[in-house]
Design a protein around this motif. Sequence first.
Motif, short mmCIF file in Angstrom:
data_model
loop_
_atom_site.label_atom_id
_atom_site.label_comp_id
_atom_site.label_asym_id
_atom_site.label_seq_id
_atom_site.Cartn_x
_atom_site.Cartn_y
_atom_site.Cartn_z
N SER A 122 29.43 22.80 28.19
CA SER A 122 29.62 23.47 29.48
C SER A 122 31.10 23.41 29.86
CB SER A 122 28.80 22.78 30.58
OG SER A 122 29.37 21.53 30.91
N GLY A 123 31.43 24.13 30.91
CA GLY A 123 32.78 24.09 31.42
C GLY A 123 33.11 22.75 32.04
N LEU A 124 32.15 22.18 32.73
CA LEU A 124 32.40 20.86 33.33
C LEU A 124 32.66 19.83 32.24
CD1 LEU A 124 32.62 18.86 35.65
CD2 LEU A 124 30.13 18.70 35.70
N GLU A 183 44.41 23.20 32.13
CA GLU A 183 44.04 24.44 32.81
C GLU A 183 42.52 24.62 32.87
OE1 GLU A 183 47.09 26.57 30.04
OE2 GLU A 183 46.49 28.01 31.59
N ASP A 184 42.04 24.87 34.07
CA ASP A 184 40.63 25.24 34.26
C ASP A 184 40.57 26.76 34.23
OD1 ASP A 184 38.14 25.96 35.22
OD2 ASP A 184 38.07 24.43 36.78
N CYS A 185 40.08 27.29 33.09
CA CYS A 185 40.05 28.74 32.87
C CYS A 185 38.64 29.31 33.00
CB CYS A 185 40.59 29.07 31.49
SG CYS A 185 42.17 28.31 31.13
N ALA A 186 37.79 28.60 33.74
CA ALA A 186 36.38 29.00 33.85
C ALA A 186 36.22 30.40 34.43
CB ALA A 186 35.62 27.99 34.69
N GLN A 187 37.23 30.84 35.22
CA GLN A 187 37.12 32.15 35.87
C GLN A 187 38.16 33.13 35.34
OE1 GLN A 187 37.03 31.71 40.15
NE2 GLN A 187 35.37 30.21 40.07
N SER A 188 38.83 32.79 34.23
CA SER A 188 40.00 33.61 33.86
C SER A 188 40.08 33.93 32.37
CB SER A 188 41.26 32.88 34.30
OG SER A 188 41.31 31.59 33.73
N PHE A 198 37.36 26.08 29.17
CA PHE A 198 36.60 27.30 29.47
C PHE A 198 35.14 26.99 29.74
CE2 PHE A 198 40.30 28.82 27.29
CZ PHE A 198 40.58 30.05 27.88
N SER A 199 34.56 27.74 30.66
CA SER A 199 33.11 27.74 30.87
C SER A 199 32.58 29.07 30.38
CB SER A 199 32.79 27.60 32.36
OG SER A 199 31.44 27.99 32.61
N PHE A 200 31.42 29.02 29.74
CA PHE A 200 30.74 30.27 29.37
C PHE A 200 29.40 30.37 30.09
CE2 PHE A 200 33.04 29.02 25.32
CZ PHE A 200 34.15 29.80 25.56
N THR A 244 27.31 33.84 34.27
CA THR A 244 27.97 34.80 35.17
C THR A 244 29.49 34.90 34.95
OG1 THR A 244 28.29 33.11 36.86
CG2 THR A 244 26.29 34.45 37.02
N LYS A 245 30.04 34.04 34.10
CA LYS A 245 31.50 34.10 33.89
C LYS A 245 31.86 35.35 33.08
CE LYS A 245 31.60 29.85 35.55
NZ LYS A 245 32.27 29.18 36.59
N ASN A 246 33.13 35.68 33.05
CA ASN A 246 33.55 36.92 32.39
C ASN A 246 33.15 36.94 30.92
OD1 ASN A 246 34.77 37.09 34.89
ND2 ASN A 246 36.51 38.23 34.09
#
Length: 364
Positions: free
Chosen positions: A59-61, A155-160, A179-181, A184-186
């Motif tokens: 997970s992203g966390l 860097e927290d890139c969960a939304q980018s 990164f989070s996948f 709902t993320k991009n």
Amino acid sequence: MNIEFNILKRQFKKHQLEYEEATLRVLRSGWYILGKECETFEKEFLKWSGSKYCIGLNSGLDALILALKVIGIEKGDEVIVPANTYIATVLAITNNGGIPVFVEPDEYYNIDVSKVEEAITSKTKGILAVHLYGQLCNIIELQKISIKHKLFLIEDCAQSHDAIRDGKKAGTFGNIGCFSFFPTKNLGAFGDAGAIITDDEKIADKIKMLRNYGSKVKYHNEIDGVNSRLDEMQAALLKVKLKHLEELTYERRAIANNYLNGIVNSKIKLPKINSDGKGHVFHLFVIATNERDNLQQYLADNGVRTQIHYPIPPHLAECYKELGYKKGSFPITEKLANEVLSLPLYNGMTMEEVEYVISCINKY
Ligand SMILES: *Cc1c(COP(=O)(O)O)cnc(C)c1O
């Protein structure tokens, strides 16, 4: 008209056959954890990002927690973090025993870099940057500050995913990109998934061990690890999505541009796009108004579902009571929590739906 905030089925349907083919391939392979799919996804993701190493995680966390663990965040260490972020960013610090040191946002809703240096103390070990809503923060300045003060930059890139600044992708500026996948993320999987990227071989090696009980060789546990592996099914599905990410991002930007050009209402503030604006990937389209609750109710009455990112800033969260912050500790962040509203923006949203949202807002 009824407009949902997000309909994940629509992005699935865009490439349905490819997802189904990948799912069957994994099911029939008889190999479900740490195999070819994860390995090839990691290769493709690092090639896509332009970094040297990629490790798929659960997970992203987990990506954030393990990133802070490898750089050595321990009890009492301070980590600088934006006050305006999703709580998971902060949980990564406190899960390692670290102390979050919050910094207020700038006009782009990202960390205000002019306030970072005054937050640095002798206990500061790192800066945890977040690229919120799909737009990079002023990461160039954070790079300079972290070098000057010998701090780690994560860097927290969960939304980018795919967001760019100065021609470089989010996640490639600091020591580690997380990164989070989340679906709902991009770049969303069909379950929980995440990853880190880095150019540092030692960091990559250690995270690879950490995700698998702290071992490189089965039953030889060298460090105190966890179970945080990207499973084969999610990896196979992510490979499909990654192939189409550029087109998915393009679609998000087209919807966002319609909002940016179409919404005209003096009560409403549109998101500010920084000068390298081509790089915004619009994970969320966040407007602001001091009549937020009213506007949200009005839109709901007209069938338009919206969300708030985020209604309670981390420093006021129940779980962080003992940090001792009160209402008023971070007034800019708290004001945002009362004023921001995220409009529906997702892959597969029709332009007719976008136009309907615009006309509702303009009539408000
Ligand atoms: C979603 C998100 C996370 C957490 O990712 P998960 O995969 O849900 O654990 C962390 N930080 C930010 C900014 C996020 O948006």
